[in-house]
Design an enzyme around this catalytic site. Sequence first.
Site, PDB file in Angstrom:
ATOM      1  N   HIS A  63      22.330 -35.841  17.112  1.00  0.00           N
ATOM      2  CA  HIS A  63      23.636 -36.444  16.849  1.00  0.00           C
ATOM      3  C   HIS A  63      24.166 -36.074  15.464  1.00  0.00           C
ATOM      4  O   HIS A  63      23.516 -36.323  14.448  1.00  0.00           O
ATOM      5  CB  HIS A  63      23.565 -37.979  16.905  1.00  0.00           C
ATOM      6  N   GLY A 121       0.857  -1.175   0.000  1.00  0.00           N
ATOM      7  CA  GLY A 121       0.000   0.000   0.000  1.00  0.00           C
ATOM      8  C   GLY A 121       0.895   1.228   0.000  1.00  0.00           C
ATOM      9  O   GLY A 121       1.630   1.473   0.965  1.00  0.00           O
TER      10      GLY A 121
END
Length: 393
Positions: free
Chosen positions: A308, A135
Amino acid sequence: MQAVVLAAGQGTRMAPLTDNTPKPMLPVAGRPLAAHVADAAVDAGADELVFVVGYEADDVRSYFGGSYRGVSVTYAVQSEQAGTADALRAASDELEGAFAVLNGDNLYDSAEIERLFADGPALGTYEVPDPSNYGVVSINDGSIAEIVEKPDDPPTDQINAGAYVFPSKAREWVAVSESERGEYEITDILARVIDDYDVTPVAFDRWMDVGHPWELLEANELLLEGIDRDVSGTVSDAADLRGTVVVEDGATIEPGVVIEGPVYVAAGAEIGPNAYLRGSTYLGEDVHVGNGVEIKNSVIRAGSAVPHLSYVGDSVVGLDVNFGAGTKVANLRHDEADVRVTVKGERVSTGRRKMGVVTGDDIKTGINTSIEPGVVLSSGTRIEPGERVSRDR
């Protein structure tokens, strides 16, 4: 000054991060987006916060309660997603006198919001290189003339920053401001105000609309730059914390960990031996990072685990996600073009050369999973061991 915070949107462009969390409650630098908005309003002098809630309203209520930083908090429920002014209409019974409206998913500077409060009726504006998707604000003789939505030929490079101060009279126009689409929009109310008042443009230098997953990363990068070092958790003497690092009380950092800030580790998080964390990274509550894991410039939300020998870079990981051992997230295309991500069914450029994975909640990957840049994983996805994931799931 009462400040209305619009926090009822579902945030469909943020999916799947918003599957179970309203967009204004997504975490940035240790707190929800809406909390940063509330901070800006309170610092600027707001004496009451009115949250307009809808989707997953309990998340907002449980966080802010009836008072926030000594300022009264009330709530208004938007029953239907029928436009931004409909959200304001829901709050109209709580309002007295002039009032401010702030988007609950924008980042504002408190000093600039203070100027906005002082200059009301007023509209916050922000300069962008290409305003055609916003806008666009037209200014005449130092006052707001109109807002033109997504014009082909923008009249200025100033856009609507979603921050308003309305006169008391505006409450009478909330219920009658209807657009051609049948939705109630705040800009329709602003047009009525412009007809009767001089509306001051207040130019913002620091503002961000957090509307896409990669913009959550950008917001995290921006706000982590301003944090202060605070190590309150349990940190091994054999860990190496460099630069600006926050380790909340209840978090644990094991031996051999290296953290290069800015990094924020929330309460209950556990960082296992020899992990390597790089900025700008936020680890939510009860996140587990295991042995030999490297995480860089990512948001890992509460309850998730990267246990891991894995790598996660430039990614946003949802709630209660588990990455199997050896899961690797690629974050750079071989041609070094901008990474594209699917938003509402369309592939969209992130404008970033580095972007990893975006995940919903409750996802599990098998061991040795490989995930390519820009992949989006829907909530509940299961990935088999050894899979290469090159498309959204």
